[in-house]
Scaffold this motif. Structure first.
Motif, short mmCIF file in Angstrom:
data_model
loop_
_atom_site.label_atom_id
_atom_site.label_comp_id
_atom_site.label_asym_id
_atom_site.label_seq_id
_atom_site.Cartn_x
_atom_site.Cartn_y
_atom_site.Cartn_z
N LEU A 178 50.44 -18.50 -7.27
CA LEU A 178 49.36 -19.31 -7.85
C LEU A 178 48.02 -19.00 -7.17
CD1 LEU A 178 51.27 -22.68 -8.22
CD2 LEU A 178 50.65 -21.07 -10.03
N ALA A 179 48.06 -18.59 -5.91
CA ALA A 179 46.81 -18.26 -5.20
C ALA A 179 46.44 -16.79 -5.36
CB ALA A 179 46.94 -18.63 -3.72
N THR A 180 47.05 -16.10 -6.30
CA THR A 180 46.76 -14.71 -6.68
C THR A 180 47.15 -13.69 -5.61
OG1 THR A 180 44.51 -14.37 -5.82
CG2 THR A 180 44.67 -15.53 -7.92
N LEU A 181 47.95 -14.08 -4.63
CA LEU A 181 48.31 -13.13 -3.58
C LEU A 181 49.51 -12.27 -3.99
CD1 LEU A 181 47.94 -15.34 -0.38
CD2 LEU A 181 46.35 -13.67 -1.30
N THR A 182 50.33 -12.80 -4.85
CA THR A 182 51.57 -12.12 -5.24
C THR A 182 51.66 -12.11 -6.76
OG1 THR A 182 52.70 -12.86 -3.25
CG2 THR A 182 54.09 -12.25 -5.09
N ARG A 183 52.02 -10.93 -7.31
CA ARG A 183 52.20 -10.85 -8.76
C ARG A 183 53.60 -11.30 -9.12
NH1 ARG A 183 49.73 -6.89 -12.16
NH2 ARG A 183 47.67 -6.34 -11.34
N PRO A 184 53.73 -12.17 -10.09
CA PRO A 184 55.08 -12.55 -10.50
C PRO A 184 55.75 -11.40 -11.26
CG PRO A 184 53.45 -13.56 -11.94
CD PRO A 184 52.69 -12.86 -10.86
N ASP A 185 57.09 -11.32 -11.18
CA ASP A 185 57.81 -10.30 -11.95
C ASP A 185 57.91 -10.72 -13.42
OD1 ASP A 185 58.27 -8.73 -9.70
OD2 ASP A 185 60.00 -9.94 -9.14
N ALA A 186 57.89 -12.02 -13.66
CA ALA A 186 57.91 -12.52 -15.04
C ALA A 186 57.24 -13.88 -15.05
CB ALA A 186 59.35 -12.62 -15.56
N GLY A 187 56.86 -14.31 -16.26
CA GLY A 187 56.21 -15.61 -16.39
C GLY A 187 54.71 -15.47 -16.25
N ARG A 188 54.02 -16.60 -16.45
CA ARG A 188 52.57 -16.56 -16.32
C ARG A 188 52.08 -17.86 -15.70
NH1 ARG A 188 50.06 -19.33 -20.38
NH2 ARG A 188 48.13 -18.17 -20.15
N ALA A 189 50.89 -17.81 -15.15
CA ALA A 189 50.33 -19.02 -14.55
C ALA A 189 48.82 -18.98 -14.68
CB ALA A 189 50.71 -19.11 -13.07
N THR A 190 48.23 -20.16 -14.83
CA THR A 190 46.78 -20.26 -14.84
C THR A 190 46.35 -21.28 -13.80
OG1 THR A 190 46.76 -22.00 -16.52
CG2 THR A 190 46.57 -19.73 -17.31
N VAL A 191 45.18 -21.01 -13.22
CA VAL A 191 44.54 -21.98 -12.32
C VAL A 191 43.14 -22.23 -12.87
CG1 VAL A 191 43.65 -22.38 -10.00
CG2 VAL A 191 45.86 -21.29 -10.29
N GLY A 192 42.85 -23.48 -13.18
CA GLY A 192 41.57 -23.81 -13.80
C GLY A 192 41.35 -23.06 -15.12
N GLY A 193 42.46 -22.74 -15.79
CA GLY A 193 42.37 -22.05 -17.07
C GLY A 193 42.35 -20.53 -16.95
N PHE A 194 42.26 -20.00 -15.73
CA PHE A 194 42.21 -18.55 -15.56
C PHE A 194 43.58 -18.00 -15.18
CE2 PHE A 194 37.75 -19.71 -14.45
CZ PHE A 194 37.15 -19.08 -15.54
N ASP A 195 43.98 -16.94 -15.86
CA ASP A 195 45.26 -16.33 -15.58
C ASP A 195 45.26 -15.72 -14.17
OD1 ASP A 195 47.76 -15.06 -17.39
OD2 ASP A 195 47.23 -13.94 -15.57
N VAL A 196 46.28 -16.02 -13.38
CA VAL A 196 46.27 -15.60 -11.98
C VAL A 196 46.46 -14.09 -11.81
CG1 VAL A 196 46.97 -17.82 -11.04
CG2 VAL A 196 48.71 -16.12 -11.60
N VAL A 197 46.91 -13.41 -12.87
CA VAL A 197 47.04 -11.96 -12.77
C VAL A 197 45.86 -11.27 -13.44
CG1 VAL A 197 48.45 -9.95 -13.40
CG2 VAL A 197 49.55 -12.08 -12.65
N ARG A 198 45.59 -11.62 -14.71
CA ARG A 198 44.57 -10.88 -15.46
C ARG A 198 43.16 -11.35 -15.12
NH1 ARG A 198 44.77 -12.21 -20.29
NH2 ARG A 198 46.47 -13.73 -20.14
N GLN A 199 43.00 -12.61 -14.71
CA GLN A 199 41.67 -13.13 -14.36
C GLN A 199 41.67 -13.61 -12.91
OE1 GLN A 199 42.05 -15.90 -17.68
NE2 GLN A 199 40.06 -15.20 -18.41
N ALA A 200 42.30 -12.79 -12.06
CA ALA A 200 42.50 -13.21 -10.67
C ALA A 200 41.18 -13.51 -9.98
CB ALA A 200 43.27 -12.13 -9.92
N HIS A 201 40.16 -12.69 -10.27
CA HIS A 201 38.88 -12.88 -9.58
C HIS A 201 38.29 -14.25 -9.89
CE1 HIS A 201 35.34 -11.55 -7.44
NE2 HIS A 201 34.61 -12.04 -8.42
N GLN A 202 38.31 -14.65 -11.16
CA GLN A 202 37.78 -15.96 -11.53
C GLN A 202 38.62 -17.08 -10.91
OE1 GLN A 202 38.01 -13.35 -13.56
NE2 GLN A 202 36.71 -13.55 -15.36
N ALA A 203 39.95 -16.89 -10.95
CA ALA A 203 40.81 -17.91 -10.36
C ALA A 203 40.49 -18.09 -8.88
CB ALA A 203 42.28 -17.52 -10.56
#
Lengths: 315, 261
Positions: A50-75
């Motif tokens: 959730l804190a963008t330090l580790t990429r999940p192998d599956a699934g998705r997560a957002t923090v404040g609406g930002f995807d933790v993998v694809r929009q990691a910088h905004q998150a």
């Protein structure tokens, strides 16, 4: 209802170990979500994803609406991270640690200095501000760590076991800080092995075990879910423990637990209490302590998983 | 947020790198012992080699210093690249590295900041060797351009070899393992070269290795730049070696870096 944190089906494997095995969780904006579980249950891995330090192998997560993998910088611009997963530079002073983070977040030199001074004062570290962090006590270091996580005024704060290994006074001090942040509208995700901590701070709870969430709800709901209350009896005379155990077993029909001179039994019918008191009285057993309480989260955990949440030494 | 805000613009990335370089250097201000740590090995090696081995190897300490100083500089540079590994390893284990990665900063800044700081430390060690060497009787026979060339070659090699250090820092279980690497790989590597002793007295098989050993080429290049002699050949060979090592270690480091994530 808006969610500051949303995760669906998170999976993370490290070699043969599955640290997260399909985790869904949500944290409502402005509330404290407690993530409770024993060591190795996957709590820290969840925070790292959730804190963008580790990429999940599956699934998705957002923090404040930002995807933790694809929009990691905004998150990242919304979050603060403290505790087990993050550290402070021990060779730098308290002030320098905070100035460094302020500068990295784009503050000007004077603004970074002012923010550092403000946070150090808020965490009762002003006197130690110009000493290297390696000279700090454990409690001071945790406070500096928390201050470091707050430099950027995060909207979502991850506290990864913030009080593990702290003395009780430092622990309650940190609890106050968390309550203050909640009042300011910060969403907090707190992992802990301590049931009392989760009980004290969390609005909502998820219980982790072996990389899965095994229960969720408000602390009271979870406690009510195991359906029972707990009777604790401590005889004045330690030699009479066996007698107390015998009485409880006879009245309740279940074997109570004994630890440190305290006999504990789960009670489904509160009406049994007077009968127990009468029997103890007849036998001349004087109770130093006789308490009826709702089951603790530890007992909830035991009921749900068959093992306890807290490590032996921690309680 | 706009797509443009997704990545860190280069000026911000540069500022973040400098902030993190400052972080690695400001420690020296509080802990002047660190500067001593940084300097004690160069001074000790320089004095020991010159006065203990000098007479036996070259007939006089002065002649030996003239031969060995460039080799000592090369050896010290190799050892000093490991400070990057040690620092990175400590950051990882103390959680500082993850704290930095959780901030909205350029992904390259934590590594780049450390390398910038370590490069400045390399320059300091070079200046120290040269300064102390001059006091002990070393003669620069080329001139300012030669000295600057030597420094440039040294820093380019150090930067390229930082990739090895980054890989070790990421992979090593703890700081002790980094030190073990220094002693089990770096020490034999630097001693089986012509850094301290000309290869001529060594047995044939060892001499063949000495002629291949990149430390020999770097030592020769530095000799050429400081005391005269051929430069281009050994300098190019040194740079090719460094580039080869980087070509091997850089992708492995990037992979190790990703696997941590």
């Amino acid at each position: 209802m808006t969610y500051a944190i949303q995760a669906e089906g998170l999976v993370k494997r490290y070699g043969a170990t599955t640290a997260l095995d399909g985790v869904d969780l949500t944290a409502e904006t402005g509330r404290v979500l407690g993530v409770l579980g024993p060591n190795g249950a996957g709590k820290t891995t969840a925070v790292r994803v959730l804190a963008t330090l580790t990429r999940p192998d599956a699934g998705r997560a957002t923090v404040g609406g930002f995807d933790v993998v694809r929009q990691a910088h905004q998150a990242r611009s919304l979050i603060g991270l403290t505790g087990q997963s993050a550290g402070v530079d021990e060779a730098l002073t308290g002030t320098e640690n905070l100035i460094m983070i302020g500068r990295l977040l784009g503050l000007s030199r004077p603004a970074a200095r002012a923010r550092a001074a403000e946070l150090l004062a808020g965490f009762d570290l002003t006197e130690a501000a110009d000493r290297a962090a390696k000279t700090y006590s454990g409690g001071m270091r945790r406070r500096l760590d928390l201050a470091a996580g707050l430099v950027g005024r995060p909207r979502v704060l991850f506290l990864d076991e913030p009080t593990t290994g702290l003395d009780p006074r430092s622990r309650t001090g940190l609890w106050e800080v968390v309550r203050g942040l909640r009042r300011d509208g910060v969403t907090v995700l707190l992992t802990t092995q301590y049931l009392e901590e989760a009980d004290q701070l969390a609005d909502d709870l998820v219980l982790f075990d072996h990389g899965r969430i095994i229960a969720r709800g408000a602390p009271d709901e979870l406690k009510a879910a195991t359906g029972g209350q707990v009777l604790e009896v401590r005889p004045v005379d330690g030699d009479r423990l066996d007698l107390v155990v015998k009485v409880l077993r006879e009245v309740l029909g279940a074997v109570p637990e004994t630890a440190n001179g305290l006999v504990t039994a789960v009670l489904s019918d509160p009406a049994a209490v007077p009968a127990i008191v009468r029997r103890l009285d007849d036998l001349g057993v004087v109770a130093a302590e006789l308490t009826l309480r709702r089951s603790s989260l530890d007992e909830v955990f035991l009921a749900l998983t068959g093992h306890r949440a807290e490590p032996e030494a921690a309680a | 947020m706009s797509a443009a805000a997704r990545t860190v613009p280069p000026p911000a990335a540069l500022r973040q790198t400098l902030t993190l370089a400052w972080r690695n250097l400001v420690q020296i201000k509080h802990n002047p012992m660190e500067l001593v740590d940084l300097s004690v090995q160069p001074i000790m090696f320089l004095l020991l080699f010159t006065y203990v081995f000098g007479g036996a190897i070259s007939g006089s300490t002065g002649d030996y210093l003239q031969f060995a100083l460039p080799g000592l500089i090369a050896q010290n540079m190799l050892f000093a690249t490991l400070t990057t590994a040690v620092g990175l390893n400590v950051d990882i284990h103390k959680g500082v590295f993850d704290r930095l990665r959780s901030l909205p900063i350029a992904r390259s800044a934590p590594l780049a900041g450390r390398i910038v700081a370590d490069t400045l430390k390399q320059a300091w060690a070079f200046a120290l060797f040269l300064g102390l060497g001059l006091v002990l009787g070393f003669r620069i026979e080329t001139g300012a351009a030669g000295v600057l060339g030597a420094l440039a070659l040294l820093l380019v090699c150090a930067l390229t070899l930082s990739w090895t250090s980054v890989l070790i820092g990421l992979k090593a279980a703890d700081v002790e393992k980094v030190q073990l690497f220094a002693f089990s790989v770096m020490l034999p590597l630097t001693f089986t070269s012509n850094a301290f002793v000309p290869g001529e007295t060594m047995p044939g098989w060892l001499r063949r290795w000495v002629e291949i050993n990149p430390v020999s080429h770097l030592s020769d290049a530095l000799r050429g730049l400081l005391t005269g002699g051929p430069v281009a050949g050994p300098a190019v060979t040194s740079l090719l070696w460094a580039a080869g090592v980087a070509a091997l270690c850089a992708p492995l480091s990037v992979r190790a870096f990703r696997n941590r994530a």
